[in-house]
Design a protein around this motif. Structure first.
Motif, PDB file in Angstrom:
ATOM      1  N   GLY A 106      88.102 130.938 -14.027  1.00 12.10           N
ATOM      2  CA  GLY A 106      88.634 129.629 -14.618  1.00 12.10           C
ATOM      3  C   GLY A 106      88.436 129.251 -16.103  1.00 12.10           C
ATOM      4  N   MET A 107      87.278 130.047 -16.547  1.00  9.10           N
ATOM      5  CA  MET A 107      86.893 129.783 -17.784  1.00  9.10           C
ATOM      6  C   MET A 107      86.756 128.375 -17.993  1.00  9.10           C
ATOM      7  N   VAL A 108      85.895 127.506 -17.016  1.00  8.91           N
ATOM      8  CA  VAL A 108      85.850 126.234 -17.168  1.00  8.91           C
ATOM      9  C   VAL A 108      84.366 126.040 -17.385  1.00  8.91           C
ATOM     10  N   VAL A 136      82.345 131.002  -5.168  1.00  7.39           N
ATOM     11  CA  VAL A 136      82.348 129.866  -6.073  1.00  7.39           C
ATOM     12  C   VAL A 136      82.168 130.410  -7.363  1.00  7.39           C
ATOM     13  N   LEU A 137      81.073 131.397  -7.513  1.00  7.43           N
ATOM     14  CA  LEU A 137      80.793 131.907  -9.164  1.00  7.43           C
ATOM     15  C   LEU A 137      81.941 132.680  -9.541  1.00  7.43           C
ATOM     16  N   SER A 138      82.444 133.574  -8.860  1.00  3.64           N
ATOM     17  CA  SER A 138      83.697 134.140  -9.696  1.00  3.64           C
ATOM     18  C   SER A 138      84.815 133.052  -9.648  1.00  3.64           C
ATOM     19  N   PRO A 171      81.176 125.168 -15.885  1.00  8.99           N
ATOM     20  CA  PRO A 171      80.862 125.468 -14.562  1.00  8.99           C
ATOM     21  C   PRO A 171      80.193 124.205 -13.891  1.00  8.99           C
ATOM     22  N   VAL A 172      79.406 123.327 -14.965  1.00 14.67           N
ATOM     23  CA  VAL A 172      78.515 122.263 -14.198  1.00 14.67           C
ATOM     24  C   VAL A 172      79.397 121.188 -13.970  1.00 14.67           C
ATOM     25  N   ALA A 173      80.409 120.990 -14.869  1.00 11.96           N
ATOM     26  CA  ALA A 173      81.225 119.800 -14.810  1.00 11.96           C
ATOM     27  C   ALA A 173      82.220 120.099 -13.546  1.00 11.96           C
ATOM     28  N   GLU A 174      82.913 121.270 -13.436  1.00 14.06           N
ATOM     29  CA  GLU A 174      83.669 121.714 -12.556  1.00 14.06           C
ATOM     30  C   GLU A 174      82.895 121.562 -11.043  1.00 14.06           C
ATOM     31  N   ARG A 214      90.437 138.523 -15.358  1.00 16.11           N
ATOM     32  CA  ARG A 214      89.815 137.189 -15.304  1.00 16.11           C
ATOM     33  C   ARG A 214      90.638 136.275 -15.037  1.00 16.11           C
ATOM     34  N   ALA A 215      90.739 135.719 -13.775  1.00 13.43           N
ATOM     35  CA  ALA A 215      91.843 134.796 -13.346  1.00 13.43           C
ATOM     36  C   ALA A 215      91.153 134.172 -12.085  1.00 13.43           C
TER      37      ALA A 215
END
Ligand code: ZN
Length: 347
Positions: free
Chosen positions: A19-21, A12-14, A23-26, A57-58
């Motif tokens: 996703g360049m989102v 999940v960390l990668s 992270p906490v909200a996602e 990075r994808a």
């Protein structure tokens, strides 16, 4: 019986980094395999959270998974600086999830025991491939300070420490050389610091080199070659030694590690997990087999769409005649006992 799962591997960390989102909200939402609601629904209380350095990075698209991409020669060594950028980024994301109260990065036995019976999700921070560590090993100390307690020497590519296995069908993990002198030094350093050494993705020669170092043999997310002969799975000799050294082999849900058909279709039945588990328990012993899902890192078997579906695996084990004692060992007790011993030896 409520499902309780300690999972030996997720990506999940990668996924969040790629996703360049936010992270906490996602992680609070329901995208992907591992997140707060899915873990709560599926009983996933703890996991090894991998820091992984990709080529690009994808985000990996499992909905359009083409197994042919895995049938490839081994990728080249990754530049140390490029790898460090993604590793630090993912360690920072783990810290953000920790600070938001969504996970707790656990680094000792008492915090693991406490977190496992309460919230939030216990996180064992894991490095999947030491591409970001140079021969001075300084990045290892930095990552240790950030909470790293588990390390896979290689992903399926070479590092200065050793060779990973290319993904391949019809052969086992004896695909290349073992650990380099730097690799042997890295293992000794992990032993000294109290970092679990993970042999998943490592060549068979590398596996025997880790055994020489006198650490319990752990393969966080690898299945049985006797059920599916692939470079990423474990031979019976390897499974036996994992049992003899007090280590753990974690069942990988990734379909291409489960069945031959998955190499054409990407799909596998959930029952294939039971076949691997039964063989792993027979050879390694019931105290040395656990779960290492590969959530957010691999396509999953039919019916298993995310961590929310973990109770389906428990049901499949029950249907196959696994008793409650054995199911509890596989789903969480073996990882808890192993890490309890591991952390106690350190302190
Ligand atoms: Zn992996």
């Amino acid at each position: 019986m409520d499902t309780l799962v300690f999972d030996g591997h997720n990506d999940v960390l990668s996924r969040l980094w790629g996703g360049m989102v936010d992270p906490v909200a996602e992680f609070a939402g329901t995208n992907g395999h591992v997140n707060v609601p899915n873990c709560a629904k599926g009983g996933m209380k703890a996991g090894f959270f991998a820091i992984y350095s990709p080529m690009n990075r994808a985000v990996f698209d499992f909905a359009n998974f083409d197994p042919a991409i895995f049938d490839m020669p081994m990728p080249p060594m990754l530049d140390e600086g490029v790898a460090l950028t993604s590793a630090i980024g993912q360690a920072a994301i783990a810290r953000k999830l920790h600070d938001a109260g969504q996970i707790e990065i656990v680094t000792d036995a008492p915090s693991l025991a406490r977190t496992f019976i309460a919230d939030p999700i216990a996180c064992i921070l894991h490095l999947e491939g030491a591409d970001c560590i140079g021969p001075d090993l300084l990045a290892l100390d930095a990552l240790y300070a950030l909470g790293l307690r588990s390390l896979g020497i290689v992903w399926s590519r070479p590092t200065i420490f050793g060779d990973g296995v290319p993904f391949g069908l019809g052969r086992d993990g004896d695909t290349g050389p073992g650990l380099t002198d730097d690799g042997k030094r890295l293992v000794a350093c992990c032993k000294e610091l109290g970092i679990v050494v993970d042999t998943s993705h490592l060549t068979m020669k590398g596996f025997w080199d880790v055994a020489e170092a006198g650490v319990p043999l752990v393969a966080t997310h690898s299945n049985a070659c006797a059920v599916l002969n692939t470079t990423r799975n474990l031979t019976d000799d390897q499974l036996r030694l994992i049992g003899e050294t007090g280590g753990i082999a974690g069942l990988n849900f990734g379909t291409i590690f489960l069945t031959v058909e998955a190499w054409k279709t990407g799909k596998a039945p959930l029952d294939a997990c039971i076949k691997h588990l039964a063989h792993m328990v027979e050879i390694a012993g019931e105290d040395h087999v656990a779960i290492g899902s590969d959530f957010d890192g691999a396509p999953l078997p039919d019916g298993m769409n995310s961590a929310a579906d973990l109770p389906k695996l428990v049901q499949a084990m029950t249907d196959a005649g696994f008793g409650q004692t054995l199911i509890a060992k596989i789903t969480h007790e073996n990882w808890l006992a192993h890490l309890g011993r591991h952390f106690d030896n350190k302190t």
